[in-house]
Design a protein around this motif. Structure first.
Motif, PDB file in Angstrom:
ATOM      1  N   ILE A 176      10.333   7.628 -11.803  1.00 51.92           N
ATOM      2  CA  ILE A 176      10.258   6.459 -10.884  1.00 51.92           C
ATOM      3  C   ILE A 176      10.515   5.187 -11.544  1.00 51.92           C
ATOM      4  O   ILE A 176       9.743   5.029 -12.736  1.00 51.92           O
ATOM      5  N   GLY A 177      11.195   4.464 -11.145  1.00 48.71           N
ATOM      6  CA  GLY A 177      11.389   2.834 -11.461  1.00 48.71           C
ATOM      7  C   GLY A 177      10.484   2.088 -10.504  1.00 48.71           C
ATOM      8  O   GLY A 177      10.709   2.000  -9.316  1.00 48.71           O
ATOM      9  N   PHE A 178       9.764   1.134 -10.770  1.00 49.99           N
ATOM     10  CA  PHE A 178       8.439   0.340  -9.986  1.00 49.99           C
ATOM     11  C   PHE A 178       8.999  -1.251 -10.292  1.00 49.99           C
ATOM     12  O   PHE A 178       8.686  -1.608 -11.354  1.00 49.99           O
ATOM     13  N   VAL A 179       9.306  -1.740  -9.269  1.00 48.78           N
ATOM     14  CA  VAL A 179       9.464  -3.247  -9.280  1.00 48.78           C
ATOM     15  C   VAL A 179       8.354  -3.931  -8.376  1.00 48.78           C
ATOM     16  O   VAL A 179       8.381  -3.527  -7.231  1.00 48.78           O
ATOM     17  N   TYR A 180       7.146  -4.619  -8.945  1.00 49.08           N
ATOM     18  CA  TYR A 180       5.961  -4.980  -8.409  1.00 49.08           C
ATOM     19  C   TYR A 180       6.550  -6.194  -7.597  1.00 49.08           C
ATOM     20  O   TYR A 180       7.266  -6.930  -8.118  1.00 49.08           O
ATOM     21  N   GLN A 181       5.572  -6.431  -6.654  1.00 57.71           N
ATOM     22  CA  GLN A 181       5.549  -7.710  -5.950  1.00 57.71           C
ATOM     23  C   GLN A 181       5.270  -8.945  -6.850  1.00 57.71           C
ATOM     24  O   GLN A 181       6.075  -9.967  -6.691  1.00 57.71           O
ATOM     25  N   PHE A 182       4.606  -8.737  -7.812  1.00 59.41           N
ATOM     26  CA  PHE A 182       4.352  -9.745  -8.761  1.00 59.41           C
ATOM     27  C   PHE A 182       4.606  -9.266 -10.061  1.00 59.41           C
ATOM     28  O   PHE A 182       4.251  -7.850 -10.388  1.00 59.41           O
ATOM     29  N   HIS A 183       5.620  -9.382 -10.853  1.00 57.96           N
ATOM     30  CA  HIS A 183       6.379  -8.686 -11.858  1.00 57.96           C
ATOM     31  C   HIS A 183       5.712  -7.832 -12.675  1.00 57.96           C
ATOM     32  O   HIS A 183       5.956  -6.816 -13.295  1.00 57.96           O
ATOM     33  N   HIS A 184       4.377  -8.264 -13.513  1.00 67.59           N
ATOM     34  CA  HIS A 184       3.753  -7.589 -14.240  1.00 67.59           C
ATOM     35  C   HIS A 184       4.446  -7.297 -15.457  1.00 67.59           C
ATOM     36  O   HIS A 184       4.289  -6.271 -16.024  1.00 67.59           O
ATOM     37  N   LEU A 185       5.108  -8.392 -15.955  1.00 66.80           N
ATOM     38  CA  LEU A 185       5.593  -8.217 -17.326  1.00 66.80           C
ATOM     39  C   LEU A 185       4.340  -8.353 -18.476  1.00 66.80           C
ATOM     40  O   LEU A 185       3.390  -9.209 -17.986  1.00 66.80           O
ATOM     41  N   LEU A 186       4.567  -8.003 -19.625  1.00 67.90           N
ATOM     42  CA  LEU A 186       3.465  -8.146 -20.618  1.00 67.90           C
ATOM     43  C   LEU A 186       3.915  -9.733 -21.354  1.00 67.90           C
ATOM     44  O   LEU A 186       4.921  -9.891 -21.969  1.00 67.90           O
ATOM     45  N   THR A 213       0.927  -1.201  -0.078  1.00 69.10           N
ATOM     46  CA  THR A 213       0.210   0.105  -0.061  1.00 69.10           C
ATOM     47  C   THR A 213       0.972   1.403   0.028  1.00 69.10           C
ATOM     48  O   THR A 213       0.750   2.150  -0.713  1.00 69.10           O
ATOM     49  N   LEU A 214       1.971   1.234   0.900  1.00 66.63           N
ATOM     50  CA  LEU A 214       2.883   2.353   0.921  1.00 66.63           C
ATOM     51  C   LEU A 214       3.399   2.621  -0.369  1.00 66.63           C
ATOM     52  O   LEU A 214       3.596   3.930  -0.950  1.00 66.63           O
ATOM     53  N   LEU A 215       4.066   1.585  -1.015  1.00 64.38           N
ATOM     54  CA  LEU A 215       4.794   1.631  -2.247  1.00 64.38           C
ATOM     55  C   LEU A 215       4.067   2.204  -3.432  1.00 64.38           C
ATOM     56  O   LEU A 215       4.195   3.014  -4.203  1.00 64.38           O
ATOM     57  N   ASN A 216       2.661   1.701  -3.422  1.00 65.46           N
ATOM     58  CA  ASN A 216       1.733   2.331  -4.495  1.00 65.46           C
ATOM     59  C   ASN A 216       1.647   3.642  -4.163  1.00 65.46           C
ATOM     60  O   ASN A 216       1.388   4.509  -5.289  1.00 65.46           O
ATOM     61  N   LEU A 217       1.429   4.261  -3.024  1.00 65.31           N
ATOM     62  CA  LEU A 217       1.270   5.670  -2.831  1.00 65.31           C
ATOM     63  C   LEU A 217       2.513   6.313  -3.130  1.00 65.31           C
ATOM     64  O   LEU A 217       2.558   7.437  -3.950  1.00 65.31           O
ATOM     65  N   SER A 255      14.976   8.621 -10.785  1.00 67.06           N
ATOM     66  CA  SER A 255      15.397   9.443  -9.532  1.00 67.06           C
ATOM     67  C   SER A 255      15.257   8.382  -8.276  1.00 67.06           C
ATOM     68  O   SER A 255      15.953   8.501  -7.524  1.00 67.06           O
ATOM     69  N   LEU A 256      13.988   7.859  -8.259  1.00 63.10           N
ATOM     70  CA  LEU A 256      13.594   7.152  -7.339  1.00 63.10           C
ATOM     71  C   LEU A 256      13.307   5.478  -7.541  1.00 63.10           C
ATOM     72  O   LEU A 256      12.497   5.285  -8.767  1.00 63.10           O
ATOM     73  N   VAL A 257      13.868   4.667  -7.113  1.00 63.32           N
ATOM     74  CA  VAL A 257      13.346   3.187  -7.465  1.00 63.32           C
ATOM     75  C   VAL A 257      12.672   2.639  -6.131  1.00 63.32           C
ATOM     76  O   VAL A 257      13.102   2.439  -5.201  1.00 63.32           O
ATOM     77  N   LEU A 258      11.420   1.935  -6.535  1.00 65.85           N
ATOM     78  CA  LEU A 258      10.589   1.492  -5.384  1.00 65.85           C
ATOM     79  C   LEU A 258      10.504  -0.139  -5.699  1.00 65.85           C
ATOM     80  O   LEU A 258      10.206  -0.304  -7.115  1.00 65.85           O
ATOM     81  N   MET A 259      10.872  -0.739  -4.851  1.00 65.74           N
ATOM     82  CA  MET A 259      10.833  -2.171  -5.041  1.00 65.74           C
ATOM     83  C   MET A 259      10.223  -3.092  -3.939  1.00 65.74           C
ATOM     84  O   MET A 259      10.649  -2.787  -2.784  1.00 65.74           O
ATOM     85  N   ASP A 260       9.283  -4.035  -4.364  1.00 67.02           N
ATOM     86  CA  ASP A 260       8.650  -4.728  -3.636  1.00 67.02           C
ATOM     87  C   ASP A 260       8.976  -6.230  -3.615  1.00 67.02           C
ATOM     88  O   ASP A 260       8.929  -6.833  -4.697  1.00 67.02           O
ATOM     89  N   GLU A 261       9.807  -6.704  -2.752  1.00 64.39           N
ATOM     90  CA  GLU A 261      10.312  -8.057  -2.648  1.00 64.39           C
ATOM     91  C   GLU A 261      11.057  -8.254  -3.951  1.00 64.39           C
ATOM     92  O   GLU A 261      10.809  -9.242  -4.683  1.00 64.39           O
TER      93      GLU A 261
END
Ligand code: ATP
Ligand code: MG
Length: 234
Positions: free
Chosen positions: A93-103, A54-58, A169-175
Motif C-alpha cells: 500500500i502507498g498512502f498519501v495523507y490529507q496532511f502530508h505527514h513528512l518527517l 475514515t474510509l481510506l484509513n480502513l 499494488s494499491l495507492v490510497l490518496m486523500d486530496e
C-alpha cells in the motif's frame, strides 16, 4: 509483485465504522462495499465530514472497522496482527495523507526513501529510487531540502513520491492535488496514468476537485455511510 490488470486488488464488504467517543455514537460508514481491480482508478467524492478519510484509513489498515472486512491482493486485513499488518502495508500500500505527514528532520530524499529503508534496503539504493520518483513529481532539485523549507504543494509532491517509491499494488490518496496548481496537478495525473497502465497499480483517490475526479475510471459518492456510482457529466 506480479500484477495483472483486471485482477481484484481491493475488496470490502459490509464495512462499518462507528466512533464511540463523546456522549453519542456516530456511525460514519454503514455497510459499505467496494471492489477495485488492478490498473483501475476510482475517485471518491462527498461532502466534508461524510467519512472519506475514515474510509481510506480502513482501506489502508490504519484503523480497524467496527464490522466488515477489507481484503487487499487476496489477503484479509482482519487476519493480520500489528506487525504483520505493518509489513503488509509496506509491501502493498502507498498512502498519501490529507496532511502530508513528512518527517521534519529528514530531507525530501530521505522522506521519500523511508519506506524502502523500513523494508531493509541499503540507504544508497533506497535514495536512488527516491530520487527517481522525486524527478517524476518535479521535485528532484529540492531533494536536499527539509519539509519546513518547502511549500505546501511541494511537500505534497514529496509525500506522493514516498507513497509510490515501493511500487505498491494499491495507492490510497486523500486530496492529493489540493495544494497544486493545474500544471503540477496534470503532471501527477500523468504519473498515475503511467502507473495504472504499466504497473497495474490500483488507485483510490479522495478529492473535492471535479477535474481530478472526472479523470478517473469511476467516480463514487460517499453519502449516508455508503458509496453510490456518480453518473458522468455529459
Ligand atoms: N477519531 C474520531 N473520533 C470521533 N469522530 C471522528 C473521528 N474521526 C472522524 N470522526 C468523525 O467522523 C466523521 C467523518 O470524518 P472524516 O474525517 O472521515 O470526514 P471526511 O469526509 O474526510 O471530511 P473532509 O472532506 O472534511 O476531510 C466526522 O463527523 C468526524 O467528526
Ligand atoms: Mg478527510
Amino acid at each position: 509483485m506480479q500484477r495483472t490488470a483486471g485482477q481484484t486488488m481491493l475488496e470490502c464488504h459490509d464495512l462499518t465504522r462507528t466512533y464511540n467517543e463523546g456522549p453519542q455514537d456516530i456511525t460514519v460508514l454503514d455497510g459499505l462495499s467496494l471492489t477495485v481491480n488492478a490498473g483501475e482508478r476510482v475517485a471518491i467524492v462527498g461532502s466534508s465530514g461524510s467519512g472519506k478519510t475514515t474510509l481510506l484509513n480502513l482501506l489502508g489498515g490504519l484503523d480497524r472497522p467496527s464490522r466488515g472486512e477489507v481484503r487487499i491482493a487476496g489477503e484479509s486485513l482482519l487476519n493480520l496482527g500489528e506487525t504483520a499488518l505493518g509489513r503488509f502495508r509496506n509491501r502493498h500500500i502507498g498512502f498519501v495523507y490529507q496532511f502530508h505527514h513528512l518527517l521534519a528532520e529528514f530531507t525530501a530524499v530521505e522522506n521519500a526513501a523511508l519506506p524502502l529503508i523500513v523494508r531493509g534496503q541499503r540507504k544508497k539504493d533506497a535514495e536512488a529510487s527516491a530520487l527517481r520518483l522525486l524527478e517524476k513529481v518535479g521535485m528532484a532539485a529540492r531533494g536536499d531540502h527539509k519539509p519546513g523549507e518547502l511549500s505546501g504543494g511541494e511537500r505534497q509532491r514529496v509525500a506522493i513520491a514516498r507513497a509510490l517509491v515501493t511500487d505498491p499494488s494499491l495507492v490510497l490518496m486523500d486530496e492529493p492535488t489540493g495544494n497544486l496548481d493545474q500544471h503540477t496537478a496534470a503532471g501527477i495525473l500523468a504519473l498515475m496514468d503511467e502507473l495504472a497502465h504499466t504497473a497495474a497499480c490500483a488507485f483510490v483517490i479522495v478529492t473535492h476537485d471535479p477535474a481530478l475526479a472526472a479523470h478517473q475510471d469511476r467516480v463514487l459518492r460517499l453519502d449516508d455511510g455508503r458509496l453510490s456510482e456518480q453518473p458522468r457529466e455529459p
